[in-house]
Design a protein around this motif. Structure first.
Motif, PDB file in Angstrom:
ATOM      1  N   ALA A  62       0.831  -1.212   0.000  1.00 44.70           N
ATOM      2  CA  ALA A  62       0.000   0.000   0.000  1.00 44.70           C
ATOM      3  C   ALA A  62       0.862   1.256   0.000  1.00 44.70           C
ATOM      4  N   ILE A  63       1.936   1.239   0.789  1.00 41.82           N
ATOM      5  CA  ILE A  63       2.834   2.397   0.847  1.00 41.82           C
ATOM      6  C   ILE A  63       3.506   2.616  -0.505  1.00 41.82           C
ATOM      7  N   GLU A  64       3.937   1.541  -1.138  1.00 40.34           N
ATOM      8  CA  GLU A  64       4.579   1.660  -2.450  1.00 40.34           C
ATOM      9  C   GLU A  64       3.601   2.230  -3.473  1.00 40.34           C
ATOM     10  N   ASP A  65       2.372   1.742  -3.455  1.00 41.23           N
ATOM     11  CA  ASP A  65       1.364   2.250  -4.385  1.00 41.23           C
ATOM     12  C   ASP A  65       1.068   3.725  -4.123  1.00 41.23           C
ATOM     13  N   ARG A  66       0.936   4.093  -2.862  1.00 43.96           N
ATOM     14  CA  ARG A  66       0.646   5.485  -2.524  1.00 43.96           C
ATOM     15  C   ARG A  66       1.826   6.395  -2.879  1.00 43.96           C
ATOM     16  N   THR A  67       3.044   5.892  -2.779  1.00 43.37           N
ATOM     17  CA  THR A  67       4.214   6.695  -3.140  1.00 43.37           C
ATOM     18  C   THR A  67       4.181   7.071  -4.614  1.00 43.37           C
ATOM     19  N   LEU A  68       3.833   6.112  -5.467  1.00 39.24           N
ATOM     20  CA  LEU A  68       3.717   6.390  -6.899  1.00 39.24           C
ATOM     21  C   LEU A  68       2.586   7.379  -7.173  1.00 39.24           C
ATOM     22  N   ARG A  69       1.468   7.183  -6.497  1.00 39.05           N
ATOM     23  CA  ARG A  69       0.325   8.081  -6.682  1.00 39.05           C
ATOM     24  C   ARG A  69       0.658   9.498  -6.202  1.00 39.05           C
ATOM     25  N   GLU A  70       1.383   9.579  -5.085  1.00 47.14           N
ATOM     26  CA  GLU A  70       1.732  10.894  -4.552  1.00 47.14           C
ATOM     27  C   GLU A  70       2.623  11.651  -5.524  1.00 47.14           C
ATOM     28  N   ALA A  71       3.596  10.968  -6.124  1.00 45.96           N
ATOM     29  CA  ALA A  71       4.494  11.629  -7.075  1.00 45.96           C
ATOM     30  C   ALA A  71       3.717  12.160  -8.272  1.00 45.96           C
ATOM     31  N   ALA A  72       2.789  11.344  -8.798  1.00 44.07           N
ATOM     32  CA  ALA A  72       1.999  11.778  -9.953  1.00 44.07           C
ATOM     33  C   ALA A  72       1.073  12.932  -9.582  1.00 44.07           C
ATOM     34  N   THR A  73       0.485  12.860  -8.391  1.00 41.77           N
ATOM     35  CA  THR A  73      -0.429  13.913  -7.937  1.00 41.77           C
ATOM     36  C   THR A  73       0.314  15.218  -7.719  1.00 41.77           C
ATOM     37  N   GLU A  74       1.490  15.137  -7.111  1.00 43.30           N
ATOM     38  CA  GLU A  74       2.280  16.348  -6.862  1.00 43.30           C
ATOM     39  C   GLU A  74       2.717  16.992  -8.179  1.00 43.30           C
ATOM     40  N   ASN A 213     -10.725  24.932  -8.548  1.00 42.79           N
ATOM     41  CA  ASN A 213     -10.265  23.554  -8.725  1.00 42.79           C
ATOM     42  C   ASN A 213      -8.844  23.367  -8.211  1.00 42.79           C
ATOM     43  N   VAL A 214      -7.979  24.345  -8.472  1.00 45.35           N
ATOM     44  CA  VAL A 214      -6.597  24.247  -7.993  1.00 45.35           C
ATOM     45  C   VAL A 214      -6.560  24.233  -6.466  1.00 45.35           C
ATOM     46  N   ASP A 215      -7.353  25.084  -5.847  1.00 39.73           N
ATOM     47  CA  ASP A 215      -7.399  25.100  -4.378  1.00 39.73           C
ATOM     48  C   ASP A 215      -7.913  23.772  -3.842  1.00 39.73           C
ATOM     49  N   ASN A 216      -8.948  23.235  -4.483  1.00 44.69           N
ATOM     50  CA  ASN A 216      -9.476  21.932  -4.067  1.00 44.69           C
ATOM     51  C   ASN A 216      -8.429  20.839  -4.228  1.00 44.69           C
ATOM     52  N   TYR A 217      -7.693  20.898  -5.331  1.00 42.54           N
ATOM     53  CA  TYR A 217      -6.674  19.881  -5.593  1.00 42.54           C
ATOM     54  C   TYR A 217      -5.562  19.947  -4.548  1.00 42.54           C
ATOM     55  N   ASN A 218      -5.238  21.150  -4.127  1.00 41.25           N
ATOM     56  CA  ASN A 218      -4.224  21.322  -3.086  1.00 41.25           C
ATOM     57  C   ASN A 218      -4.683  20.687  -1.774  1.00 41.25           C
ATOM     58  N   VAL A 219      -5.944  20.912  -1.412  1.00 38.46           N
ATOM     59  CA  VAL A 219      -6.490  20.297  -0.197  1.00 38.46           C
ATOM     60  C   VAL A 219      -6.479  18.773  -0.324  1.00 38.46           C
ATOM     61  N   TYR A 220      -6.861  18.301  -1.496  1.00 40.84           N
ATOM     62  CA  TYR A 220      -6.863  16.857  -1.761  1.00 40.84           C
ATOM     63  C   TYR A 220      -5.467  16.260  -1.585  1.00 40.84           C
ATOM     64  N   TYR A 221      -4.476  16.932  -2.142  1.00 41.39           N
ATOM     65  CA  TYR A 221      -3.093  16.445  -2.041  1.00 41.39           C
ATOM     66  C   TYR A 221      -2.610  16.441  -0.591  1.00 41.39           C
ATOM     67  N   SER A 224      -4.789  13.711   1.459  1.00 39.19           N
ATOM     68  CA  SER A 224      -4.626  12.320   1.035  1.00 39.19           C
ATOM     69  C   SER A 224      -3.205  11.794   1.205  1.00 39.19           C
ATOM     70  N   PHE A 225      -2.217  12.692   1.118  1.00 41.07           N
ATOM     71  CA  PHE A 225      -0.839  12.222   1.151  1.00 41.07           C
ATOM     72  C   PHE A 225      -0.040  12.801   2.318  1.00 41.07           C
ATOM     73  N   ILE A 226       0.064  14.099   2.397  1.00 43.77           N
ATOM     74  CA  ILE A 226       0.911  14.696   3.428  1.00 43.77           C
ATOM     75  C   ILE A 226       0.401  14.351   4.827  1.00 43.77           C
ATOM     76  N   GLU A 227      -0.911  14.360   5.012  1.00 46.99           N
ATOM     77  CA  GLU A 227      -1.454  14.066   6.340  1.00 46.99           C
ATOM     78  C   GLU A 227      -1.586  12.578   6.607  1.00 46.99           C
ATOM     79  N   LEU A 228      -1.962  11.809   5.595  1.00 46.91           N
ATOM     80  CA  LEU A 228      -2.262  10.393   5.812  1.00 46.91           C
ATOM     81  C   LEU A 228      -1.032   9.492   5.730  1.00 46.91           C
TER      82      LEU A 228
END
Length: 255
Positions: A62-74, A213-221, A224-228
Motif C-alpha cells: 500500500a505504501i509503495e502504491d501510494r508513493t507512486l500516486r503521490e508523485a503523480a499527484t504532486e 479547482n486548484v485550491d481543491n486539488y491542493n487540499v486533496y493532495y 490524502s498524502f501529506i497528512e495520511l
C-alpha cells in the motif's frame, strides 16, 4: 481399567491406593487440559503471526502504491500552479503545454488514494481484529482507520464541488486520445487536452472555476498524502517491531 482397579481398592479398603488412584486421575485430567490449552494457544499464536505477516506485506504494498500516486499527484498539482500563475498574470504570458492542459482537464479528478490493506478490512468485518495482541499495531491500525475515513469524507466533499472544466468550457479546452506504448495501458491510448491560453485569460468565469479547482486539488493532495502517509509509515514500523523485522531484513526478503 483404572475404574476397575479403583473398585478393587475400595472393596479391599486400601484407602492409600484409592487416594493414589484419585491423584492419578486428577493429574491426568489436569495434564490433558493443559496440553489442550497449550495447543490452542499455539494455534492462536500461529494464526496471529500469519495475520501480522500478511498485514505487513499488504501495508508495504500500500505504501509503495501510494508513493507512486503521490508523485503523480504532486507533479500534476505543480503544473496547475504554474498554469494558474500565467493565466492570472503573475508570470509572463506563454503557450500552455499539453501536460499542463491535461492536468487542468483532470483537475476535478480526485480519486481517494486508499492504500488498500485487505486484511485489515477483513479483520474488522469478521470481528477478528482482537486477534492482534500487539498494542502498538492495534493503536496504529485504529488510527489509520479513523484518519482514512475522515479524509475520505473530506475528499468526497471537495470532489463534489470541483468543476469538470472541459465540459463547462468546451470552447476553451478540447480533449482527445493519443497512442501510447505504456505496458499497463489497456487499449493503447491515453487522454490528452489542448487549451487556448489567450482566450482562457479573458474568461473570468473560467479563471474563477479553475482557481477553485486548484485550491481543491491542493487540499486533496495535502489530506490524502501529506497528512495520511505518516500514519501508514507508523503502522509499518509497528508491524516490523511486532514481527522482529528490520528494514534491511525486509529488503533482503523482497529481493
Amino acid at each position: 481399567m483404572l475404574l476397575r482397579r479403583v473398585m478393587e481398592h475400595v472393596k479391599a479398603q486400601n484407602w492409600t491406593a484409592v487416594a493414589l488412584d484419585f491423584v492419578i486421575v486428577v493429574v491426568g485430567v489436569f495434564i490433558g487440559i493443559q496440553v489442550s490449552n497449550w495447543n490452542d494457544a499455539r494455534a492462536v499464536k500461529q494464526d496471529e503471526e500469519a495475520i501480522l505477516t500478511r498485514f505487513h506485506d499488504e501495508t508495504v504494498a500500500a505504501i509503495e502504491d501510494r508513493t507512486l500516486r503521490e508523485a503523480a499527484t504532486e507533479a500534476r498539482m505543480h503544473r496547475m500552479y504554474e498554469m494558474r500563475k500565467m493565466l492570472l498574470g503573475v508570470s509572463p504570458p506563454r503557450a500552455v503545454t499539453q501536460a499542463e492542459c491535461t492536468a487542468l482537464a483532470q483537475s476535478n479528478y480526485l480519486p481517494f488514494a486508499t492504500g488498500a490493506i485487505p486484511v485489515l478490512d477483513e479483520l474488522i468485518a469478521t470481528g477478528r481484529f482482537g486477534r492482534i495482541s500487539d498494542p502498538d499495531v492495534r493503536r496504529a491500525a485504529a488510527e489509520l482507520i479513523r484518519l482514512r475515513d475522515e479524509i475520505r469524507s473530506v475528499v468526497d466533499v471537495i470532489g463534489n464541488s470541483a468543476l469538470d472544466l472541459p465540459f463547462e468550457f468546451p470552447d476553451l479546452m478540447r480533449v482527445g486520445i493519443e497512442p501510447t506504448d505504456a505496458p499497463d495501458d489497456i487499449d493503447g491510448f491515453v487522454p490528452f487536452a489542448s487549451c487556448d491560453a489567450e482566450t482562457m485569460r479573458d474568461n473570468q468565469k473560467f479563471l474563477n472555476g479553475f482557481s477553485a479547482n486548484v485550491d481543491n486539488y491542493n487540499v486533496y493532495y495535502l489530506a490524502s498524502f501529506i497528512e495520511l502517509s505518516p500514519t501508514y509509515e507508523e503502522l509499518h514500523h509497528s508491524l516490523d517491531h511486532a514481527l522482529g523485522l528490520t528494514h534491511g531484513a525486509v529488503n533482503e526478503g523482497q529481493d
